[in-house]
Design an enzyme around this catalytic site. Structure first.
Site, PDB file in Angstrom:
ATOM      1  N   ASP A 117       0.769  -1.622  -0.284  1.00 26.40           N
ATOM      2  CA  ASP A 117       0.336   0.036  -0.207  1.00 26.40           C
ATOM      3  C   ASP A 117       0.651   1.387   0.103  1.00 26.40           C
ATOM      4  OD1 ASP A 117       0.627  -0.464   2.680  1.00 26.40           O
ATOM      5  OD2 ASP A 117      -1.034  -1.424   3.825  1.00 26.40           O
ATOM      6  N   ASN A 146      -8.244  -1.976  13.877  1.00 28.29           N
ATOM      7  CA  ASN A 146      -9.771  -2.605  13.303  1.00 28.29           C
ATOM      8  C   ASN A 146      -9.923  -3.774  12.565  1.00 28.29           C
ATOM      9  OD1 ASN A 146      -8.748  -1.965  11.065  1.00 28.29           O
ATOM     10  ND2 ASN A 146      -9.843  -0.138  10.020  1.00 28.29           N
ATOM     11  N   HIS A 175      -8.095  -4.652   9.977  1.00 29.23           N
ATOM     12  CA  HIS A 175      -7.649  -4.687   8.436  1.00 29.23           C
ATOM     13  C   HIS A 175      -6.788  -5.028   7.944  1.00 29.23           C
ATOM     14  CE1 HIS A 175      -4.999  -0.209   9.040  1.00 29.23           C
ATOM     15  NE2 HIS A 175      -4.309  -1.456   8.946  1.00 29.23           N
ATOM     16  N   GLU A 211     -10.635  -1.871   4.247  1.00 27.92           N
ATOM     17  CA  GLU A 211     -10.898  -1.414   5.543  1.00 27.92           C
ATOM     18  C   GLU A 211     -12.059  -1.954   5.322  1.00 27.92           C
ATOM     19  OE1 GLU A 211      -9.062   0.006   7.183  1.00 27.92           O
ATOM     20  OE2 GLU A 211      -8.570   2.060   6.456  1.00 27.92           O
TER      21      GLU A 211
HETATM   22  P1  PGA Z   1       1.886  -1.633  12.465  1.00 28.03           P
HETATM   23  O1  PGA Z   1       0.522  -1.166  11.438  1.00 28.03           O
HETATM   24  O2  PGA Z   1       2.141  -2.206  11.909  1.00 28.03           O
HETATM   25  O3  PGA Z   1       2.266  -0.133  12.747  1.00 28.03           O
HETATM   26  O4  PGA Z   1       0.867  -1.911  13.779  1.00 28.03           O
HETATM   27  C1  PGA Z   1      -0.614  -2.845  10.939  1.00 28.03           C
HETATM   28  C2  PGA Z   1      -1.597  -2.514  10.116  1.00 28.03           C
HETATM   29  O5  PGA Z   1      -2.425  -1.660   9.874  1.00 28.03           O
HETATM   30  O6  PGA Z   1      -1.946  -2.981   8.688  1.00 28.03           O
END
Ligand code: PGA
Length: 268
Positions: A83, A154, A156, A161
């Site tokens: 992403d 959440n 995702h 999302e």
């Molecule tokens: P993080 O994010 O590794 O910064 O905790 C993971 C994600 O949101 O996929």
């Protein structure tokens, strides 16, 4: 090689719980290296999906160490990043392109046409077209040998999302421009000096269709703030409301590398 404290199987895959995030990251890096070696030996290249965020940082640190020690060759690796924020200025230090340079690419030096990242500077009317191109390129490269993932609070994966789409649609999403969820914006603020208003509202993401077609998936999750999302992904129904639960559809190809706090809500 670090050994897990606890191993279990859930409907979302094989779970390996290590004494610390560092130990889990080191084990995940070893697994990545093994997949790269095997893929290069069998088909001359390894096609790897890479993630950004806090979770993979120690995996990349370990990969760089192994590369410096001559134990990891990057020459035959083709990578696709999951992403990128949209829009993002060229060279923006908050971009995931800058993150990848800093944490991995400056050291392993991929060849110019081998490390693919979404370009967050393209005109808006071409953003989805660019993303669709990534699905075609990955397929033309023979699909992903391994996809590295984190999971959001959440639930995702990438920037797929949570929503209320029918399951069949959630499982087959193309790569695309996506609007970020409020919890994602809140968590991303940490990378923007704590100021949520500076976080781009949208991002380009690899879709679930390509993620779920990967021949293997590693999911990294550390810390108590991830435990609820993990409990839903592993113990709940497969649903678009928790995108990580969609990994249940390919459970035999998914390994989760967790620390005890992240795993605290998972039943044996
Ligand atoms: P993080 O994010 O590794 O910064 O905790 C993971 C994600 O949101 O996929």
């Amino acid at each position: 090689m670090p050994e897990p404290l606890r191993e279990l199987s859930t409907r979302a895959g094989r779970v390996r719980v290590f004494e610390s995030a560092l130990a889990a990251s080191s084990a995940a890096a070893d697994r990545l290296v093994e997949v790269i070696r095997k893929s290069v030996a069998s088909r001359g290249r390894a096609v790897i999906g890479l993630a950004t965020g806090g979770s993979p940082i120690n995996v990349y640190r370990r990969l760089v160490e192994l590369h410096v020690q001559g134990e990891l060759r990057w020459d035959d690796v083709i990578s696709y990043n999951l992403d990128e924020y949209y829009p993002v200025a060229p060279g923006d230090p908050h971009s995931y392109r800058a993150y990848m340079q800093k944490h991995l690419f400056d050291a392993v030096k991929p060849a110019a046409n081998r490390a693919h990242l979404f370009d967050g500077t393209v005109p808006e009317s071409f953003a989805n077209e660019q993303a669709a191109g990534f699905d075609r390129w990955i397929a033309a490269d023979g699909g992903l040998d391994l996809q590295l993932l984190g999971i959001g609070r959440n639930g995702h994966i990438g920037f797929n999302e949570p929503d209320d789409a029918p399951l069949a649609e959630a499982l087959a999403r193309p790569s695309r421009l996506e609007r970020l969820h409020p919890i994602t914006l809140e968590d991303a603020a940490r990378d923007f000096g704590g100021d949520e208003s500076r976080v781009p509202r949208r991002a380009l993401t690899i879709g679930t269709a390509t993620i779920l077609a990967a021949r293997s998936v590693i999911v990294l999750a550390f810390g108590a703030q991830k435990s609820e999302a993990l409990a839903r992904a592993h113990g709940g129904a497969m649903t678009s409301a928790t995108p990580a639960s969609l990994l249940q559809s390919i459970a035999d190809r998914v390994t989760w590398y967790l620390d005890p706090a992240a795993a605290s809500g998972l039943a044996d």
